[in-house]
Design a protein around this motif. Structure first.
Motif, PDB file in Angstrom:
ATOM      1  N   GLY A 106      30.516  39.594  48.395  1.00  0.00           N
ATOM      2  CA  GLY A 106      31.868  39.875  47.564  1.00  0.00           C
ATOM      3  C   GLY A 106      32.992  38.948  47.934  1.00  0.00           C
ATOM      4  N   PHE A 107      33.066  38.771  49.102  1.00  0.00           N
ATOM      5  CA  PHE A 107      34.384  37.549  49.488  1.00  0.00           C
ATOM      6  C   PHE A 107      33.983  36.425  49.157  1.00  0.00           C
ATOM      7  CE2 PHE A 107      35.703  41.280  51.926  1.00  0.00           C
ATOM      8  CZ  PHE A 107      37.123  41.135  51.798  1.00  0.00           C
ATOM      9  N   LEU A 108      32.723  35.743  49.084  1.00  0.00           N
ATOM     10  CA  LEU A 108      32.355  34.562  48.597  1.00  0.00           C
ATOM     11  C   LEU A 108      32.714  34.484  47.127  1.00  0.00           C
ATOM     12  CD1 LEU A 108      30.937  31.861  49.604  1.00  0.00           C
ATOM     13  CD2 LEU A 108      28.798  32.935  48.717  1.00  0.00           C
ATOM     14  N   LEU A 109      32.236  35.354  46.092  1.00  0.00           N
ATOM     15  CA  LEU A 109      32.495  35.244  44.970  1.00  0.00           C
ATOM     16  C   LEU A 109      34.163  35.394  44.874  1.00  0.00           C
ATOM     17  CD1 LEU A 109      31.589  35.221  41.924  1.00  0.00           C
ATOM     18  CD2 LEU A 109      31.230  37.571  42.179  1.00  0.00           C
ATOM     19  N   GLY A 110      34.812  36.303  45.480  1.00  0.00           N
ATOM     20  CA  GLY A 110      36.113  36.422  45.453  1.00  0.00           C
ATOM     21  C   GLY A 110      36.954  35.264  45.677  1.00  0.00           C
ATOM     22  N   THR A 111      36.659  34.371  46.707  1.00  0.00           N
ATOM     23  CA  THR A 111      37.021  33.026  47.088  1.00  0.00           C
ATOM     24  C   THR A 111      37.315  32.306  45.706  1.00  0.00           C
ATOM     25  OG1 THR A 111      36.608  33.669  49.497  1.00  0.00           O
ATOM     26  CG2 THR A 111      37.276  31.243  48.482  1.00  0.00           C
ATOM     27  N   GLY A 112      35.912  32.002  45.105  1.00  0.00           N
ATOM     28  CA  GLY A 112      35.864  31.525  43.850  1.00  0.00           C
ATOM     29  C   GLY A 112      36.514  31.734  42.849  1.00  0.00           C
ATOM     30  N   LEU A 113      36.811  33.231  42.813  1.00  0.00           N
ATOM     31  CA  LEU A 113      37.668  33.699  41.594  1.00  0.00           C
ATOM     32  C   LEU A 113      38.984  33.602  42.094  1.00  0.00           C
ATOM     33  CD1 LEU A 113      35.851  37.288  41.021  1.00  0.00           C
ATOM     34  CD2 LEU A 113      35.865  35.420  39.626  1.00  0.00           C
ATOM     35  N   ALA A 114      39.723  33.592  43.216  1.00  0.00           N
ATOM     36  CA  ALA A 114      40.852  33.483  43.457  1.00  0.00           C
ATOM     37  C   ALA A 114      41.274  31.880  43.345  1.00  0.00           C
ATOM     38  CB  ALA A 114      41.005  33.719  44.997  1.00  0.00           C
ATOM     39  N   ALA A 193      35.957  41.610  42.813  1.00  0.00           N
ATOM     40  CA  ALA A 193      37.329  41.643  42.027  1.00  0.00           C
ATOM     41  C   ALA A 193      38.500  41.922  42.907  1.00  0.00           C
ATOM     42  CB  ALA A 193      36.950  42.624  40.937  1.00  0.00           C
ATOM     43  N   PHE A 194      38.224  42.686  43.860  1.00  0.00           N
ATOM     44  CA  PHE A 194      39.310  43.169  44.796  1.00  0.00           C
ATOM     45  C   PHE A 194      39.664  42.209  45.786  1.00  0.00           C
ATOM     46  CE2 PHE A 194      37.932  47.464  43.210  1.00  0.00           C
ATOM     47  CZ  PHE A 194      39.012  47.922  42.791  1.00  0.00           C
ATOM     48  N   ARG A 200      43.980  35.567  46.565  1.00  0.00           N
ATOM     49  CA  ARG A 200      45.210  34.867  45.852  1.00  0.00           C
ATOM     50  C   ARG A 200      46.347  35.020  46.280  1.00  0.00           C
ATOM     51  NH1 ARG A 200      48.229  35.733  41.082  1.00  0.00           N
ATOM     52  NH2 ARG A 200      47.932  37.891  41.123  1.00  0.00           N
ATOM     53  N   GLY A 201      46.609  36.522  46.926  1.00  0.00           N
ATOM     54  CA  GLY A 201      47.785  36.569  47.334  1.00  0.00           C
ATOM     55  C   GLY A 201      48.307  35.793  48.762  1.00  0.00           C
ATOM     56  N   GLY A 202      47.181  35.594  49.257  1.00  0.00           N
ATOM     57  CA  GLY A 202      47.309  34.864  50.502  1.00  0.00           C
ATOM     58  C   GLY A 202      47.517  33.413  50.251  1.00  0.00           C
ATOM     59  N   ILE A 203      46.899  33.012  49.292  1.00  0.00           N
ATOM     60  CA  ILE A 203      47.126  31.642  49.014  1.00  0.00           C
ATOM     61  C   ILE A 203      48.390  31.347  48.289  1.00  0.00           C
ATOM     62  CG2 ILE A 203      46.529  29.783  47.105  1.00  0.00           C
ATOM     63  CD1 ILE A 203      43.435  30.884  47.246  1.00  0.00           C
ATOM     64  N   LEU A 204      48.991  32.364  47.735  1.00  0.00           N
ATOM     65  CA  LEU A 204      50.420  32.142  47.114  1.00  0.00           C
ATOM     66  C   LEU A 204      51.616  32.313  48.445  1.00  0.00           C
ATOM     67  CD1 LEU A 204      50.210  34.099  43.723  1.00  0.00           C
ATOM     68  CD2 LEU A 204      50.059  31.567  44.083  1.00  0.00           C
ATOM     69  N   ALA A 233      46.525  30.921  54.957  1.00  0.00           N
ATOM     70  CA  ALA A 233      46.298  31.978  53.942  1.00  0.00           C
ATOM     71  C   ALA A 233      45.723  33.046  54.858  1.00  0.00           C
ATOM     72  CB  ALA A 233      45.692  31.814  52.633  1.00  0.00           C
ATOM     73  N   MET A 234      44.936  32.736  55.905  1.00  0.00           N
ATOM     74  CA  MET A 234      44.241  33.586  56.273  1.00  0.00           C
ATOM     75  C   MET A 234      44.896  34.900  57.262  1.00  0.00           C
ATOM     76  SD  MET A 234      40.707  33.884  56.054  1.00  0.00           S
ATOM     77  CE  MET A 234      39.755  32.831  55.406  1.00  0.00           C
ATOM     78  N   ARG A 235      46.214  34.564  57.697  1.00  0.00           N
ATOM     79  CA  ARG A 235      47.187  35.592  58.268  1.00  0.00           C
ATOM     80  C   ARG A 235      47.500  36.489  57.223  1.00  0.00           C
ATOM     81  NH1 ARG A 235      51.760  31.661  60.385  1.00  0.00           N
ATOM     82  NH2 ARG A 235      51.543  30.969  58.228  1.00  0.00           N
ATOM     83  N   ALA A 236      47.697  36.351  56.155  1.00  0.00           N
ATOM     84  CA  ALA A 236      47.964  37.477  55.140  1.00  0.00           C
ATOM     85  C   ALA A 236      46.686  37.829  54.493  1.00  0.00           C
ATOM     86  CB  ALA A 236      48.672  36.892  54.028  1.00  0.00           C
ATOM     87  N   ILE A 237      45.685  37.445  54.589  1.00  0.00           N
ATOM     88  CA  ILE A 237      44.375  37.814  53.938  1.00  0.00           C
ATOM     89  C   ILE A 237      43.481  39.024  54.978  1.00  0.00           C
ATOM     90  CG2 ILE A 237      42.215  37.038  53.281  1.00  0.00           C
ATOM     91  CD1 ILE A 237      43.123  34.710  52.112  1.00  0.00           C
TER      92      ILE A 237
END
Length: 290
Positions: A106-114, A193-194, A200-204, A233-237
């Motif tokens: 999920g997090f692997l696919l979520g990284t690509g989606l983000a 999805a989640f 994405r929020g961490g990236i921004l 971004a890991m600090r926020a993720i």
């Protein structure tokens, strides 16, 4: 202010004496003459609200513990009998595997989606947004049932070149998407999805100046993303990601609709046979807590 009669060379010798006399002068200035405060005693501040809350919390804890430990209908002997039973351990193992596999995929696919969501390509960003919107809107139990019955829509899964007759392999959908595969795929797609929105929020949250500095050094976009942006971004993720991981562990109980013998389904099968509903539910509850 210094007195004009004092030589500037004597100031270093006078400063220590002045600093020693200062506290006594302050004490004499703060206390009015003729007032004796020795008869007064210091009294701590009272917090009646805090005291009332403490008494209430103690009463609740004592009442709950007394109810749980003294009520024989909890049947703690049955709980102890089944807590480490082999069927329960097998179901717990499947739950852990589903949690680990679903979170990793999920997090692997979520990284690509983000990364696709923050892409400059409107088509790629729109596709990622549509996936996230759709999967976050569908309940997990509905998604699992759709995937489990996917063979009704597509009898076979073909690997080949799209829109041509070139086929490398063809497999029956039912044999590919068994209960475990459907559960793992459903949990992974839902988690992606989640987690995509979390990432994405961490990236921004990363300062734009970091990207400008990386671009000024001539780093390609891929290295900027994986070496500059994502580590910061890991600090926020991470805090929210751990919450999602806990939610995924609890979400594995939904796969009981696929008759997959994970922890919750196994407990259901046992208490339907011996009718000890509460003790077996407590077995599942304690393992989920752990």
């Amino acid at each position: 202010m210094t007195s004009p009669d004092i030589d500037l060379q004597d100031r270093p010798r006078l400063l220590p004496r002045l600093s020693e006399a200062a506290p006594e002068a302050v004490r004499r200035r703060d206390l009015p003459e003729g007032r004796d405060y020795s008869r007064h005693r210091v009294v701590g501040a009272r917090h009646p609200g805090r005291a009332a809350g403490t008494l209430f919390a103690a009463a609740v804890i004592i009442t709950v513990l007394s109810s749980i430990l003294t009520n024989p209908r909890w049947e703690w002997d049955v709980f102890a009998q089944w807590f480490f039973a082999e069927p329960v351990m097998d179901g717990l193992g499947r739950t852990i595997l589903l949690t680990a596999g679903g979170s990793a995929l999920g997090f692997l696919l979520g990284t690509g989606l983000a990364l696709a969501r923050v892409s400059k390509s409107p088509l790629l960003s729109g596709l990622a947004w549509g996936y996230i919107w759709l999967l976050r809107s569908i309940p997990l139990i509905v998604l699992l049932l759709i995937l489990f019955n996917l063979g009704y829509l597509y009898e076979t899964v073909r690997l080949g070149v799209p829109f041509t007759d070139i086929v490398f392999g063809e497999y029956p959908t039912v044999s590919l998407l068994g209960p475990y595969a459907a559960a793992l795929l459903g949990l992974s797609l839902n988690q992606a999805a989640f987690s995509a929105e979390i990432i994405r929020g961490g990236i921004l949250s990363v300062d734009q100046g970091q990207l400008e500095a990386a671009a000024a050094l001539g780093l390609p976009r891929r290295r900027q993303a994986f070496r500059i942006v994502l580590p910061q971004a890991m600090r926020a993720i991470l805090p929210t990601a751990f919450n999602e991981l806990i939610g995924l562990a609890k979400g594995t109980s939904m796969v009981y609709v696929l008759a997959l013998p994970e922890l919750f389904y196994t407990v259901q099968v046992i208490y339907r046979r011996n009718l000890a509903v509460i003790p077996l539910l407590m077995v599942a509850t304690v393992w989920y807590l752990i």
